[in-house]
Design an enzyme around this catalytic site. Structure first.
Site, PDB file in Angstrom:
ATOM      1  N   GLU A 150     -16.436  -7.508  -4.231  1.00 36.65           N
ATOM      2  CA  GLU A 150     -15.105  -7.703  -4.164  1.00 36.65           C
ATOM      3  C   GLU A 150     -14.637  -8.613  -4.292  1.00 36.65           C
ATOM      4  O   GLU A 150     -13.339  -8.982  -5.055  1.00 36.65           O
ATOM      5  CB  GLU A 150     -14.810  -6.690  -3.470  1.00 36.65           C
ATOM      6  CG  GLU A 150     -15.279  -4.569  -3.186  1.00 36.65           C
ATOM      7  CD  GLU A 150     -13.882  -4.272  -3.960  1.00 36.65           C
ATOM      8  OE1 GLU A 150     -13.523  -4.752  -4.328  1.00 36.65           O
ATOM      9  OE2 GLU A 150     -14.134  -3.015  -4.215  1.00 36.65           O
TER      10      GLU A 150
ATOM     11  N   TYR B 297      -2.907  -8.982  16.744  1.00 36.69           N
ATOM     12  CA  TYR B 297      -1.517  -8.004  17.342  1.00 36.69           C
ATOM     13  C   TYR B 297      -1.531  -8.856  18.488  1.00 36.69           C
ATOM     14  O   TYR B 297      -0.810  -8.806  19.635  1.00 36.69           O
ATOM     15  CB  TYR B 297      -2.157  -6.443  17.739  1.00 36.69           C
ATOM     16  CG  TYR B 297      -2.107  -6.061  16.132  1.00 36.69           C
ATOM     17  CD1 TYR B 297      -0.914  -5.166  15.781  1.00 36.69           C
ATOM     18  CD2 TYR B 297      -2.939  -5.506  15.806  1.00 36.69           C
ATOM     19  CE1 TYR B 297      -1.141  -4.647  14.606  1.00 36.69           C
ATOM     20  CE2 TYR B 297      -3.249  -4.639  14.859  1.00 36.69           C
ATOM     21  CZ  TYR B 297      -2.696  -3.702  13.601  1.00 36.69           C
ATOM     22  OH  TYR B 297      -2.689  -3.712  12.721  1.00 36.69           O
TER      23      TYR B 297
ATOM     24  N   SER C 189      -6.244  -2.945  14.806  1.00 36.29           N
ATOM     25  CA  SER C 189      -5.794  -2.040  15.723  1.00 36.29           C
ATOM     26  C   SER C 189      -6.659  -1.789  16.744  1.00 36.29           C
ATOM     27  O   SER C 189      -6.743  -2.001  17.757  1.00 36.29           O
ATOM     28  CB  SER C 189      -5.286  -0.562  15.564  1.00 36.29           C
ATOM     29  OG  SER C 189      -5.831  -0.307  14.202  1.00 36.29           O
TER      30      SER C 189
ATOM     31  N   LYS D 281     -12.323  -7.076   6.276  1.00 31.15           N
ATOM     32  CA  LYS D 281     -11.198  -6.649   7.152  1.00 31.15           C
ATOM     33  C   LYS D 281     -11.737  -4.934   7.299  1.00 31.15           C
ATOM     34  O   LYS D 281     -12.731  -4.571   6.307  1.00 31.15           O
ATOM     35  CB  LYS D 281      -9.507  -6.129   6.506  1.00 31.15           C
ATOM     36  CG  LYS D 281      -9.600  -4.950   7.545  1.00 31.15           C
ATOM     37  CD  LYS D 281      -7.933  -4.108   6.727  1.00 31.15           C
ATOM     38  CE  LYS D 281      -7.564  -3.148   7.299  1.00 31.15           C
ATOM     39  NZ  LYS D 281      -6.169  -2.446   7.081  1.00 31.15           N
TER      40      LYS D 281
ATOM     41  N   CYS E 218       0.809  -1.127   0.185  1.00 31.29           N
ATOM     42  CA  CYS E 218      -0.387   0.115   0.331  1.00 31.29           C
ATOM     43  C   CYS E 218       0.713   1.463   0.143  1.00 31.29           C
ATOM     44  O   CYS E 218       1.892   1.136  -0.138  1.00 31.29           O
ATOM     45  CB  CYS E 218      -1.033  -0.394   0.890  1.00 31.29           C
ATOM     46  SG  CYS E 218      -1.979   1.221   1.185  1.00 31.29           S
TER      47      CYS E 218
ATOM     48  N   ARG F 177      -3.607   3.441  12.741  1.00 31.53           N
ATOM     49  CA  ARG F 177      -2.603   4.941  11.751  1.00 31.53           C
ATOM     50  C   ARG F 177      -1.758   6.343  12.711  1.00 31.53           C
ATOM     51  O   ARG F 177      -1.131   6.625  12.109  1.00 31.53           O
ATOM     52  CB  ARG F 177      -3.688   5.801  11.388  1.00 31.53           C
ATOM     53  CG  ARG F 177      -4.719   5.285  10.070  1.00 31.53           C
ATOM     54  CD  ARG F 177      -6.311   5.948  10.065  1.00 31.53           C
ATOM     55  NE  ARG F 177      -6.570   5.075   8.226  1.00 31.53           N
ATOM     56  CZ  ARG F 177      -7.859   5.002   8.443  1.00 31.53           C
ATOM     57  NH1 ARG F 177      -8.726   6.715   8.500  1.00 31.53           N
ATOM     58  NH2 ARG F 177      -8.232   5.087   7.378  1.00 31.53           N
TER      59      ARG F 177
ATOM     60  N   LYS G 204     -12.529  -4.804   2.469  1.00 30.53           N
ATOM     61  CA  LYS G 204     -11.795  -4.156   3.312  1.00 30.53           C
ATOM     62  C   LYS G 204     -12.759  -2.844   3.591  1.00 30.53           C
ATOM     63  O   LYS G 204     -12.884  -1.872   2.463  1.00 30.53           O
ATOM     64  CB  LYS G 204     -10.477  -3.619   2.776  1.00 30.53           C
ATOM     65  CG  LYS G 204      -9.896  -2.427   3.480  1.00 30.53           C
ATOM     66  CD  LYS G 204      -8.193  -2.022   3.083  1.00 30.53           C
ATOM     67  CE  LYS G 204      -7.723  -1.352   3.951  1.00 30.53           C
ATOM     68  NZ  LYS G 204      -5.818  -0.992   4.259  1.00 30.53           N
TER      69      LYS G 204
ATOM     70  N   CYS H 262      -3.335   6.402   0.267  1.00 26.90           N
ATOM     71  CA  CYS H 262      -3.252   4.543  -0.730  1.00 26.90           C
ATOM     72  C   CYS H 262      -3.125   4.714  -2.081  1.00 26.90           C
ATOM     73  O   CYS H 262      -2.602   3.994  -2.906  1.00 26.90           O
ATOM     74  CB  CYS H 262      -4.027   3.530  -0.207  1.00 26.90           C
ATOM     75  SG  CYS H 262      -4.988   3.526   1.647  1.00 26.90           S
TER      76      CYS H 262
ATOM     77  N   ARG I 277     -10.739   7.929   3.186  1.00 25.40           N
ATOM     78  CA  ARG I 277     -10.445   6.909   2.521  1.00 25.40           C
ATOM     79  C   ARG I 277     -11.563   6.281   2.070  1.00 25.40           C
ATOM     80  O   ARG I 277     -12.086   4.772   1.285  1.00 25.40           O
ATOM     81  CB  ARG I 277      -9.533   5.768   3.295  1.00 25.40           C
ATOM     82  CG  ARG I 277      -8.614   6.486   3.548  1.00 25.40           C
ATOM     83  CD  ARG I 277      -7.541   4.802   3.738  1.00 25.40           C
ATOM     84  NE  ARG I 277      -6.365   4.691   4.792  1.00 25.40           N
ATOM     85  CZ  ARG I 277      -5.281   6.213   4.413  1.00 25.40           C
ATOM     86  NH1 ARG I 277      -5.693   6.718   3.378  1.00 25.40           N
ATOM     87  NH2 ARG I 277      -4.837   6.038   5.411  1.00 25.40           N
TER      88      ARG I 277
HETATM   89  C1  PBG Z   1      -3.173   0.178   5.146  1.00 25.41           C
HETATM   90  C2  PBG Z   1      -3.566  -0.834   6.003  1.00 25.41           C
HETATM   91  C3  PBG Z   1      -4.503   0.011   7.211  1.00 25.41           C
HETATM   92  C4  PBG Z   1      -4.581  -1.703   8.078  1.00 25.41           C
HETATM   93  C5  PBG Z   1      -3.700  -2.238   6.983  1.00 25.41           C
HETATM   94  N1  PBG Z   1      -3.015  -1.671   5.984  1.00 25.41           N
HETATM   95  C6  PBG Z   1      -4.626   1.230   7.306  1.00 25.41           C
HETATM   96  C7  PBG Z   1      -6.032   2.089   6.531  1.00 25.41           C
HETATM   97  O1  PBG Z   1      -6.191   1.469   5.579  1.00 25.41           O
HETATM   98  O2  PBG Z   1      -5.860   3.086   6.743  1.00 25.41           O
HETATM   99  C8  PBG Z   1      -5.266  -1.139   9.038  1.00 25.41           C
HETATM  100  C9  PBG Z   1      -4.690  -1.726  10.354  1.00 25.41           C
HETATM  101  C10 PBG Z   1      -5.709  -1.521  11.438  1.00 25.41           C
HETATM  102  O3  PBG Z   1      -6.276  -0.981  11.916  1.00 25.41           O
HETATM  103  O4  PBG Z   1      -4.738  -2.635  12.301  1.00 25.41           O
HETATM  104  N2  PBG Z   1      -3.673   1.105   3.904  1.00 25.41           N
END
Ligand code: PBG
Length: 323
Positions: A232, A312, A273, A247, A119, A204, A194, A129, A216
């Site tokens: 998708e 994590y 996260s 995700k 990315c 972030r 996603k 992105c 986004r």
């Molecule tokens: C990159 C990406 C993101 C995450 C994984 N790859 C952030 C986003 O899309 O803003 C998020 C992972 C997480 O929150 O643990 N594009």
């Protein structure tokens, strides 16, 4: 009918519960996300993600050895570059942070599967992105940069690439560039469904990748949509995705379940996260039992249909699983 049927009979002891348990979680299911920075002897805590750090390569290698020792088969890498620019140059620089990290990991822990997030948002000055023009995120010109990035990861020794940008057509573009450069054996795990989720907030901070303007939502999916996730995923499989990801995980268990039932490829789910931070915060307050809640969340993601979980919690869960 009761009293003939008494479901409690099969719950009376741990032994019988073990025997009829429908879902199991093993270390084989876990993928551990790691954040890499330039420099030496850096292990900087991420405030909103207790137990996670931005690490320089020396610490990264140490951590990777540890989690590999716990039986975790794979890590996924996120890089924090020294400089950001409009074209995300460090995302595909031969000596970029990720490219160096891949080499170091493959040298020191060869059996550990090294997956890379493909990315641009960590590498662009605007934090989006894709390539930005007049405030718009351009799709097709971005594909070329994603190709360069994915190829540079493969050249550095990555075992699998995972595009997370949500540009249309990127799986096809990446498959083509890998194949035409002798990397037909490198699988693609696409972030297929996603969503534009607020659960990415802590990430972030960790990856220093918050967009400088806007959001986004013109490329990531709209959270209320369910049918669109199947579209998708279908497109990504047609374009050559080997593993498809949903995700976030926890607020999207219905999507994981739909994808699992509809397609015949391994399904990954990203326990993101924000989902991690909620558990850590409540546990710090003494409001929940950390380990039990963690394991219940992970098993729920598997029960919904995930074959693999990016989390994590991987080292902590692995420790519990190994007894
Ligand atoms: C990159 C990406 C993101 C995450 C994984 N790859 C952030 C986003 O899309 O803003 C998020 C992972 C997480 O929150 O643990 N594009």
């Amino acid at each position: 009918m009761f009293p003939v049927h008494r479901p409690r009979r099969l719950r009376l002891t741990e032994t019988i519960r073990r025997m009829v348990r429908e879902t199991t979680l093993t270390v084989d299911d876990l993928i551990y996300p790691l954040f890499v920075v330039h420099g030496r002897d850096i292990k900087k805590p991420i405030n909103s993600m207790p137990g996670c750090w931005q690490m320089s390569i020396d610490h990264l290698v140490r951590t990777a050895k540890e989690v590999h020792g716990l039986g975790v088969p794979a890590v996924i890498l996120f890089g924090i570059p020294a400089r950001k620019d409009e074209y995300a140059s460090e995302a595909y620089a031969p000596d970029g942070i990720i490219q160096q990290a891949i080499k170091a990991l493959k040298d020191s822990v060869p059996d550990l599967m090294v997956i890379t997030d493909v990315c641009l948002c960590e590498y662009t000055s605007h934090g989006h992105c894709g390539i930005v023009q007049d405030g718009k995120i351009l799709n097709d010109p971005t594909l070329e940069l994603l190709q360069k990035e994915a190829l540079s990861h493969a050249v550095a020794g990555a075992d699998m690439v995972a595009p997370s940008d949500m540009m249309d057509g990127r799986v096809k573009a990446i498959r083509e560039v890998l194949d035409s450069n002798g990397f037909t054996h490198i699988p693609i795990m696409s972030y297929a469904a996603k969503y534009a989720s607020s659960f990415y907030g802590p990430f972030r901070e960790a990856a220093e990748s918050a967009p400088k303007f806007g959001d986004r939502r013109s490329y990531q999916m709209d959270p209320p949509n369910r049918r669109e996730a199947l579209k998708e995923v279908e497109l990504d499989i047609q374009e050559g995705a080997d593993i498809v990801m949903v995700k976030p995980a926890l607020a999207y268990l219905d999507i994981i379940s739909d994808v699992k039932r509809t397609f015949h490829v391994p399904v990954a789910a990203y326990n993101v996260s924000g989902e991690y931070s909620l558990v850590k915060a409540a546990a710090q307050m003494g409001w929940i039992d950390h380990d039990r809640v963690m394991m219940e969340i992970l098993i729920s993601i598997k029960r919904a249909g995930a074959d693999l979980i990016l989390t994590y919690f991987a080292p902590e869960a692995a420790r519990l699983l190994q007894g």
